[in-house]
Scaffold this motif. Structure first.
Motif, mmCIF file in Angstrom:
data_model
loop_
_atom_site.group_PDB
_atom_site.id
_atom_site.type_symbol
_atom_site.label_atom_id
_atom_site.label_comp_id
_atom_site.label_asym_id
_atom_site.label_seq_id
_atom_site.Cartn_x
_atom_site.Cartn_y
_atom_site.Cartn_z
ATOM 1 N N GLU A 188 0.832 -1.201 0.000
ATOM 2 C CA GLU A 188 0.000 0.000 0.000
ATOM 3 C C GLU A 188 0.875 1.262 0.000
ATOM 4 N N ASP A 248 3.880 1.443 -1.281
ATOM 5 C CA ASP A 248 4.422 1.555 -2.643
ATOM 6 C C ASP A 248 3.391 2.134 -3.605
ATOM 7 N N LYS A 249 2.140 1.717 -3.445
ATOM 8 C CA LYS A 249 1.066 2.234 -4.297
ATOM 9 C C LYS A 249 0.885 3.731 -4.091
ATOM 10 N N ASN A 250 0.945 4.159 -2.839
ATOM 11 C CA ASN A 250 0.819 5.591 -2.551
ATOM 12 C C ASN A 250 1.976 6.380 -3.153
ATOM 13 N N SER A 307 1.287 6.727 -6.819
ATOM 14 C CA SER A 307 0.280 7.773 -7.055
ATOM 15 C C SER A 307 0.897 9.157 -6.956
ATOM 16 N N ASN A 328 -2.205 1.774 -11.640
ATOM 17 C CA ASN A 328 -2.267 2.174 -10.237
ATOM 18 C C ASN A 328 -3.617 1.820 -9.632
ATOM 19 N N ILE A 358 -3.670 -1.844 -9.014
ATOM 20 C CA ILE A 358 -2.901 -2.159 -7.795
ATOM 21 C C ILE A 358 -3.739 -1.835 -6.557
ATOM 22 N N GLN A 359 -4.441 -0.696 -6.588
ATOM 23 C CA GLN A 359 -5.276 -0.314 -5.458
ATOM 24 C C GLN A 359 -6.328 -1.390 -5.170
#
Length: 986
Positions: free
Chosen positions: A399, A401-403, A406, A482, A485-486
Motif C-alpha cells: 500500500e 508503494d502504491k501511494n 500515485s 495504479n 494495484i489499489q
C-alpha cells in the motif's frame, strides 16, 4: 520418611529471625561456593522443567548441588542455608523418583528456594547478619510436598504389603465354591506386584492412531472425573452410571486396539465394578469413588507416557487389587449356589456383551464424527500466525508503494503541465511569426492565411507536443495500473484479515478445558481439611487463547484453594451462622467487550480489612500516617504485596503471602488485572480481566526523544495534544490532568523506562490516557506515529523479566518495537522528573512573558545574519524589528519604543558608529542597551577607539554566540534576572 522430609517441611527456630554466622578464618570461600551452587540450580530451572526423564544427568546435578548446599550450610552453622538446602535436596530426590520436576509444583518451589538462598548467601558473602525471612518458602513447600511424600511412602508400603499378601488376598476374594472358569478370563489373571515398564509396540499401520487415541482418552477421562463427582451427590442415578460406564468402555476399546495392556487391564477392572453397580449388586460409596478417581488419574498418567512414545512406568496393580476386592465382595454377598452364581455371572457377561456392542456402535459413530476435526500442533499454528502477520506487513508495504506511485504520477502530471506553460511562454517571446509569414509568402508567392496557421500548428505540435502526448498516454496507462494495484491491495487486505482471524480461531479453545479440571481437585482439597464444598461452573463455552488457558491453570487453582481453606467455614460453624452446611464456590467466565472475565466467588467468611490493616502495619508494609488515607480497595490489595503473610492466613493447605503475590504477577504478565471484593461473613469475589488472546493485538506507536514504543490499543482511552503548563496542574508533588472530571496522574514515558528526555521549551506534547480496566494514568510522549495490527511475540527466556514489556513485534518498515504493559505501568510507582520539567517550563513561561514586553531591533545589512538573530530571539520570546542599514534603523526607532539594539558596524548609507552616536543624542535612547556585532575587520579595541565604553553594553564577533547574547539581553531587559535551562536527563 523420605530424606527426613517431615523435619525439612517443619518450621525451624531461625527461619523468621535474624541469624549471625561467623565464618572461621580461611572458610570465606565457602560462602562464595554456596552462592555459586545456588546460581547453578537457578540457571538450570528452565532445562529441569523440560528435561528428558531418560536422561537423569540434570536431575543428578540438581541433587548434588542441593546436597552440597545443605551439607556446607550445616558445616558453617547456618540453619537458614541448611534448611533451604535440605528442602532443595528433598525436591531433587522426589523429582528423581517421579522422573519429572513438573509434578507437585516442584519447579515453582525450587525457584522460590533458590531465590531465598541467593538473598541469604549474598548477606553471608558481604559479612552481614542473615536477615532474610524464609518461613514463607518453608510454608509453601509444606503445602505442595506433603502429598508427594505421602505418595512415595504409600507406594513403598503397598509394594511390601502386596508382595506378602497377594496370594492370601486372592484366595479370600475368590469364594471356594466358584470355579474361576465361570468368570471372565481377565478378572483373576495372575498379576505381578513387581511391575516392569511396558514397552509400547504398535503396528506401523496403526502408529497414526496414537494422537487420536490420546485425545479420545483425555476427553473420556475428563468426562469420567466430572461424572464421579456428580455421582457422589447422586449415587443412585442410572443415567450417570451408564454414561460413566460408556466412557470407561470407550477407553478400554481404544487401548485394546493399540494393545496398551496397562490401560486395558485397569479400565477393564473399573468397568467390571461399574457393571456391578449398575446391576444393583453394589452401591457406590465415597471409598469406591476415591478408588475410581485414582484410576482416572493413573490412566491419565499412562496416556501421557503413550503420547510421548515412552515406556509405561506407571504402576496399576495396586488399583487392580482394590477394584477386585470390591467385585469379589459383591459376588460373595450375592452368591447362593454355584449354579446361581454362574448364572448371574453369565447373565452379567451376556448383558455386558450387549452393552459392549451398543457402546461399540456409539463409539464408532463418535469416531466418524471426530473425522471432521484434526489435531494440529501449536508450532504449526504459530507458523500460520507468523505467515499471516507477514502477509499483513507485506500488504502495508504494498500500500505504501502504491501511494508512492500515485504521488509520482501526480508529480509527473504537474511537471508536464508546467513544462507546457513554460514552453508556450518561451514560444511567444522568442519566435518571430512575422518573419515566418514573410518567408512563407516569399517562397510560395501566395499569401494563404490558412496555410500559415497550419504551418504554425504543425511546427508547434510536432516539435514539442508530440512527445508530450506520448507522456500523457504513458501516464494514463500508469494511472490505470495504479487503480488495478489499489484494487489488489484492497483484496489482499480482506484476505489477510480473514487469514489472520482464521489462524487466531485455531488457538481459541473453550475455557471448559480448564474449568473441568477443578471439580475433582475441589473435592480432594475439601475432604483433606474436613469441609464440604459445592463448585458451580458457568460460562464453559467462553473461548480463550490456548496459551492463556495454560498459563491460567496455577493462578486459578491457587485462588480456589484459598477460597476453600480461608473462605469456606467448617460445617459446624456454618450451621451456627445459619448457613448451609455445604459451602458454595461459583466459577464463572463471560465476555466483557474485547476481554474475558473470570470470577471466583465463595459464600464464606470474607476478609476482614481491619485484620489486614493490622498485619500490614506489623509487617511494615504501610505506616501509621498512610493508614487513615487507605480506601477499602487499597487495604484489600495489600494481600497481593510481597511478604504479606501471617499465621492467621497461612495454613497447611494454602497461604496469602508468596502465593497471592505470584498470582498477581502471573495475571499481570498476561496483560490482565485482578480485583478483590469481600464482605465479612458473606463471602469474597475475585475478578480476573484478561485479553482474549496474546497473539494479535492492535497497537498505538509513539516516540519520545527518538525512542519508539507501542501500547496495546485496547488500553488507550484517548490521545490529547497538550501544553504542559496550561493543561496540566500540580497537586502537591504530583502532576495531574483533569480527564472528564477525573484527576489522572501524569508522567513522561522516559520516567518509566529510564532514557533521557527531549524537552519542548513550549511544553507542547501528546498525552496518552492509559487504562488497565480499573486505574488510569497519563503518559507524555513527543509524537504519535499511528496504529497497526501486529503479531505479538514473546521476548524469550533470556529477557522475559524485562520491566514494563509484554513482548515485541516487527513493523511494516522492518523496525523492531517493544510493546509495553499498561497494567504494570499503572501499578508501578516511579521516580519522576515530570514535576521538575513542569517547574522549569513554567519558569520559562514567566521569562517568555517578560521578554514579550520588550522589543529588540536588529540592524545588519546581511539578510542571512538578520534572519539568524531574529529567528532565535523571537523563539526566545522577544519582539523583533529589523533594519538593513543605519538610516532605516533611525526612521523605525522614531515610530517604536525599542528596549535594546543589536547593531552591525559595517553597513551602507549609515554605518554602525554613526547610528550609535545618533541614537545616544535622543533622550529616550540614552540609557537603552546597545550590543555591537561585527565581522573580522572590526575588533573590540578599534571599536572602543571610535565609541566610548559607556555607550555600548557588549561586543559580539560574528558568528554571534546566541546563548551569550540572550543572557546579556535578559540581564539588561528583564526585571527578574533569571536564566532558564531545560537540559533535563533521566
Amino acid at each position: 520418611m523420605l530424606l527426613n522430609g517431615e523435619h525439612s517441611l517443619q518450621s525451624w527456630p531461625m527461619d523468621s529471625i535474624s541469624e549471625s554466622v561467623s565464618l572461621l578464618e580461611g572458610d570465606e570461600y565457602l560462602a562464595v561456593s554456596i552462592l555459586s551452587r545456588a546460581n547453578q540450580i537457578q540457571n538450570n530451572l528452565a532445562n529441569l522443567e523440560t528435561a528428558d526423564p531418560e536422561n537423569g544427568d540434570l536431575f543428578d546435578d540438581a541433587y548434588v548441588s542441593s546436597h552440597y548446599i545443605a551439607g556446607f550450610g550445616k558445616i558453617i552453622k547456618s540453619e537458614k542455608i541448611h534448611h533451604l538446602g535440605s528442602l532443595a535436596e528433598l525436591i531433587a530426590d522426589l523429582a528423581r523418583q517421579f522422573h519429572s520436576y513438573s509434578d507437585h509444583s516442584m519447579i515453582y518451589l525450587t525457584g522460590l528456594i533458590v531465590e531465598k538462598l541467593i538473598e541469604v548467601c549474598e548477606d553471608l558473602v558481604s559479612g552481614n547478619s542473615l536477615e532474610t525471612d524464609i518461613s514463607d518458602v518453608v510454608g509453601e513447600c509444606a503445602i505442595y510436598l506433603k502429598s508427594a511424600i505421602e505418595l512415595v511412602e504409600r507406594q513403598k508400603r503397598e509394594k511390601r504389603e502386596n508382595r506378602a499378601a497377594l496370594v492370601s488376598q486372592i484366595a479370600l476374594e475368590t469364594p471356594s465354591d466358584i470355579a474361576p472358569t465361570n468368570l471372565s478370563d481377565d478378572i483373576f489373571v495372575e498379576i505381578d506386584t513387581e511391575e516392569v515398564p511396558e514397552k509400547i509396540i504398535i503396528d506401523p499401520e496403526r502408529i497414526g492412531l496414537i494422537s487420536d487415541f490420546c485425545e479420545e482418552v483425555w476427553d473420556s477421562l475428563q468426562k469420567s472425573e466430572n461424572l464421579l463427582i456428580e455421582l457422589e451427590n447422586n449415587p443412585t442415578s442410572k443415567d450417570l452410571i451408564n454414561e460413566l460406564f460408556r466412557a470407561v468402555h470407550t477407553i478400554k476399546g481404544g487401548s485394546r486396539l493399540l494393545e496398551i495392556k496397562k490401560i486395558e487391564k485397569l479400565s477393564h477392572e473399573l468397568e467390571t465394578v461399574l457393571d456391578e453397580v449398575r446391576s444393583n449388586r453394589k452401591t457406590l460409596d465415597a471409598n469406591m469413588i476415591d478408588v475410581a478417581l485414582d484410576c482416572v488419574k493413573r490412566i491419565h498418567n499412562i496416556t501421557e507416557e503413550v503420547a510421548s512414545r515412552e515406556p509405561i512406568n506407571t504402576k496399576v496393580n495396586d488399583l487392580i487389587l482394590k477394584l477386585r476386592g470390591n467385585v469379589a465382595s459383591s459376588i460373595s454377598i450375592k452368591k447362593s449356589t454355584n449354579t446361581d452364581i454362574s448364572k448371574n455371572i453369565n447373565e452379567t457377561s451376556t448383558n455386558q456383551e450387549k452393552q459392549n456392542l451398543s457402546d461399540g456402535d456409539s463409539s464408532k459413530s463418535a469416531r466418524v464424527l471426530r473425522d471432521d476435526s484434526i489435531k494440529v500442533s501449536a508450532e504449526k499454528l504459530d507458523s500460520v500466525l507468523n505467515a499471516s502477520s507477514e502477509v499483513y506487513i507485506t500488504r502495508i508495504r504494498l500500500e505504501n508503494d502504491k501511494n508512492n506511485l500515485s504521488d509520482a504520477i501526480n508529480f509527473m502530471d504537474k511537471t508536464i503541465e508546467a513544462l507546457k506553460k513554460d514552453f508556450d511562454n518561451w514560444l511567444i517571446k522568442n519566435v518571430d511569426f512575422g518573419l515566418i509569414e514573410k518567408n512563407f509568402n516569399k517562397d510560395s508567392q501566395i499569401y494563404d492565411e490558412e496555410l500559415l496557421e497550419n504551418f504554425k500548428n504543425k511546427n508547434h505540435t510536432e516539435s514539442v507536443f508530440a512527445r508530450q502526448s506520448d507522456l500523457v498516454v504513458g501516464i494514463e496507462k500508469l494511472s490505470i495500473q495504479n487503480r488495478n494495484i489499489q484494487k489488489n491491495v484492497e483484496d489482499l487486505e480482506v484476505l489477510s484479515s480473514r487469514l489472520q482471524s482464521g489462524a487466531m480461531n485455531f488457538r481459541m479453545v473453550p475455557i471448559s478445558t480448564l474449568f473441568n479440571r477443578f471439580p475433582a481437585q475441589v473435592r480432594d482439597i475439601a475432604r483433606q481439611i474436613g469441609k464440604r464444598v459445592d463448585l458451580k461452573i458457568s460460562g464453559n463455552e467462553t473461548e480463550l487463547d490456548k496459551i492463556l488457558i495454560n498459563q491460567l491453570s496455577d493462578p486459578l487453582l491457587h485462588l480456589i484453594r484459598n477460597s476453600i481453606d480461608h473462605g469456606i467455614e467448617e460445617p459446624q460453624k456454618r450451621i451456627e451462622m445459619n448457613k448451609e452446611e455445604v459451602g458454595k464456590i461459583n466459577l464463572r467466565a463471560y465476555y466483557m467487550g474485547s476481554n474475558a472475565v473470570i470470577e471466583i466467588e465463595d459464600d464464606g467468611k470474607g476478609i476482614d480489612s481491619n485484620v489486614i490493616l493490622k498485619k500490614a502495619l506489623d509487617k511494615g508494609l504501610i505506616s501509621e500516617s498512610q493508614k487513615a488515607s487507605l480506601s477499602e480497595k487499597e487495604i484489600l490489595d495489600l494481600i497481593f504485596e510481597p511478604g504479606f503473610s501471617s499465621a492467621e492466613f497461612v495454613t497447611e493447605l494454602s497461604g496469602r503471602g508468596v502465593g497471592m503475590d505470584v498470582v498477581k504477577t502471573s495475571i499481570s504478565r498476561m496483560q490482565g488485572s485482578i480485583k478483590l471484593q469481600s464482605t465479612v461473613n458473606s463471602g469474597t469475589l475475585v475478578t480476573l480481566r484478561l485479553p482474549l488472546t496474546l497473539a494479535v493485538v492492535g497497537i498505538i506507536l509513539v516516540s519520545e526523544n527518538g525512542y519508539e514504543f507501542a501500547f496495546p490499543i485496547l488500553n488507550v482511552d484517548e490521545i490529547i495534544r497538550i501544553n504542559l503548563t496550561k493543561d496540566v496542574a500540580r497537586v502537591n508533588e504530583t502532576l495531574v490532568y483533569n480527564f472528564r472530571s477525573e484527576l489522572v496522574a501524569v508522567n513522561y514515558l522516559s520516567d518509566f523506562l529510564g532514557y533521557p528526555k527531549r524537552i519542548d521549551e513550549n511544553g507542547e506534547n501528546f498525552l496518552l490516557i492509559l487504562n488497565d480496566g480499573e486505574n488510569k494514568i497519563g503518559v507524555i510522549v513527543d509524537s504519535v506515529l499511528g496504529q497497526q495490527n501486529v503479531l505479538l511475540k514473546q521476548l524469550g527466556s533470556l529477557i522475559e523479566t524485562a520491566p514494563f514489556v509484554i513482548g515485541c513485534t516487527i513493523l511494516s518498515n522492518s523496525k523492531l518495537v517493544l510493546i509495553l504493559n499498561v497494567i504494570e505501568l499503572t501499578q508501578r510507582n516511579v521516580r519522576s522528573d515530570a514535576l521538575a520539567v513542569y517547574e522549569k517550563i513554567e519558569s520559562g513561561d514567566k521569562v517568555r512573558s517578560q521578554r514579550n514586553q520588550n522589543t529588540v531591533m536588529i540592524v545588519d545589512d546581511s539578510r542571512l545574519q538578520r534572519s539568524r538573530l531574529c529567528s532565535f530571539l523571537e523563539n526566545a520570546g522577544y519582539k523583533i524589528i529589523q533594519a538593513s542599514d543605519g538610516y532605516e534603523a533611525l526612521k523605525l526607532s522614531e515610530k517604536e519604543i525599542i528596549s535594546a539594539f543589536c547593531i552591525d558596524i559595517e553597513m551602507p548609507l549609515m554605518d554602525g558608529y554613526q547610528l550609535i552616536k545618533r541614537l545616544k543624542l535622543q533622550p529616550k535612547y540614552q540609557d537603552v542597551p546597545i550590543f555591537v556585532i561585527s565581522g573580522l575587520n572590526v575588533t573590540k579595541d578599534n571599536l572602543l577607539s571610535m565609541i566610548s565604553n559607556e555607550e555600548i553594553q557588549n561586543f559580539f564577533a560574528k558568528p554571534v554566540d546566541l546563548n551569550s547574547l540572550l543572557v546579556d539581553l535578559d540581564q539588561q531587559c528583564l526585571t527578574d534576572q533569571v536564566t532558564v535551562s531545560l537540559g533535563i536527563t533521566s
